[in-house]
Design a protein around this motif. Structure first.
Motif, PDB file in Angstrom:
ATOM      1  N   UNK A 249      19.802 -24.035 -23.949  1.00  0.00           N
ATOM      2  CA  UNK A 249      18.583 -23.317 -23.576  1.00  0.00           C
ATOM      3  C   UNK A 249      17.954 -22.686 -24.813  1.00  0.00           C
ATOM      4  N   UNK A 250      16.684 -22.932 -24.937  1.00  0.00           N
ATOM      5  CA  UNK A 250      15.876 -22.275 -25.962  1.00  0.00           C
ATOM      6  C   UNK A 250      14.711 -21.634 -25.240  1.00  0.00           C
ATOM      7  N   UNK A 251      14.082 -20.652 -25.847  1.00  0.00           N
ATOM      8  CA  UNK A 251      12.917 -20.051 -25.190  1.00  0.00           C
ATOM      9  C   UNK A 251      11.825 -21.079 -24.863  1.00  0.00           C
ATOM     10  N   UNK A 252      11.630 -22.035 -25.729  1.00  0.00           N
ATOM     11  CA  UNK A 252      10.593 -23.044 -25.469  1.00  0.00           C
ATOM     12  C   UNK A 252      10.972 -23.945 -24.300  1.00  0.00           C
ATOM     13  N   UNK A 253      12.244 -24.358 -24.222  1.00  0.00           N
ATOM     14  CA  UNK A 253      12.655 -25.230 -23.104  1.00  0.00           C
ATOM     15  C   UNK A 253      12.628 -24.469 -21.785  1.00  0.00           C
ATOM     16  N   UNK A 254      13.013 -23.195 -21.811  1.00  0.00           N
ATOM     17  CA  UNK A 254      12.957 -22.376 -20.589  1.00  0.00           C
ATOM     18  C   UNK A 254      11.514 -22.206 -20.118  1.00  0.00           C
TER      19      UNK A 254
ATOM     20  N   UNK B  20      19.126 -25.752 -12.373  1.00  0.00           N
ATOM     21  CA  UNK B  20      19.551 -26.524 -13.547  1.00  0.00           C
ATOM     22  C   UNK B  20      19.001 -25.914 -14.829  1.00  0.00           C
ATOM     23  N   UNK B  21      17.754 -25.455 -14.784  1.00  0.00           N
ATOM     24  CA  UNK B  21      17.155 -24.820 -15.968  1.00  0.00           C
ATOM     25  C   UNK B  21      17.868 -23.518 -16.320  1.00  0.00           C
ATOM     26  N   UNK B  22      18.165 -22.712 -15.307  1.00  0.00           N
ATOM     27  CA  UNK B  22      18.756 -21.399 -15.565  1.00  0.00           C
ATOM     28  C   UNK B  22      20.192 -21.516 -16.057  1.00  0.00           C
TER      29      UNK B  22
ATOM     30  N   UNK C  97       7.306 -23.401 -16.360  1.00  0.00           N
ATOM     31  CA  UNK C  97       5.911 -23.807 -16.183  1.00  0.00           C
ATOM     32  C   UNK C  97       5.818 -25.015 -15.243  1.00  0.00           C
ATOM     33  N   UNK C  98       6.709 -25.970 -15.421  1.00  0.00           N
ATOM     34  CA  UNK C  98       6.746 -27.143 -14.548  1.00  0.00           C
ATOM     35  C   UNK C  98       7.068 -26.744 -13.106  1.00  0.00           C
ATOM     36  N   UNK C  99       8.045 -25.860 -12.960  1.00  0.00           N
ATOM     37  CA  UNK C  99       8.442 -25.404 -11.619  1.00  0.00           C
ATOM     38  C   UNK C  99       7.315 -24.620 -10.959  1.00  0.00           C
ATOM     39  N   UNK C 100       6.638 -23.773 -11.714  1.00  0.00           N
ATOM     40  CA  UNK C 100       5.526 -22.994 -11.157  1.00  0.00           C
ATOM     41  C   UNK C 100       4.404 -23.914 -10.686  1.00  0.00           C
ATOM     42  N   UNK C 101       4.130 -24.976 -11.438  1.00  0.00           N
ATOM     43  CA  UNK C 101       3.106 -25.938 -11.023  1.00  0.00           C
ATOM     44  C   UNK C 101       3.478 -26.655  -9.736  1.00  0.00           C
TER      45      UNK C 101
END
Length: 119
Positions: A77-82, A68-70, A87-91
């Motif tokens: 999509x903005x660099x900050x939202x990506x 969904x993010x990609x 970061x959320x997914x990595x956590x």
């Protein structure tokens, strides 16, 4: 010094039942122990597969969120939202991986305890 007492196996007194008793008891004891160890091993494999299925079921929604993010399903999509999404997914992936490693490390201790309790 003690001596083992064996039944008299002369040709006159030997019958099929006596030989069967001499063969059957050690065979049953050996196969019973092997069956117990096989059962312990299969239970441990069953738990390992269950842990893997738990990990896969935990990771599947994470991959969906990544998709969904990609693809931008959650808005432009903005660099900050990506970066926030990644970061959320990595956590989430880190937490799922650590839980998986913890369960697997406990599995070897459980296997040793089960084997010693059966022996």
């Amino acid at each position: 010094m003690t001596t083992l007492m064996f039944p008299n196996l002369t040709a006159n007194t030997t019958n099929k039942d006596t030989i069967l008793v001499l063969w059957h008891q050690p065979w049953v004891e050996a196969t019973h122990s092997a069956a117990k160890l096989q059962r312990v091993w299969l239970e441990t494999i069953n738990e390992a597969l269950r842990y893997e299925l738990d990990f896969i079921s935990t990771v599947a929604p994470i991959y969906s969120k990544l998709t969904c993010c990609m693809l931008g399903f959650e808005g432009p999509q903005t660099p900050a939202s990506m970066a926030a999404c990644y970061h959320s997914i990595a956590g989430d992936m880190t937490e799922a991986t650590f839980n998986r490693m913890r369960k697997v490390s406990e599995l070897s201790e459980d296997l040793r305890e089960r084997i010693w309790s059966e022996l």
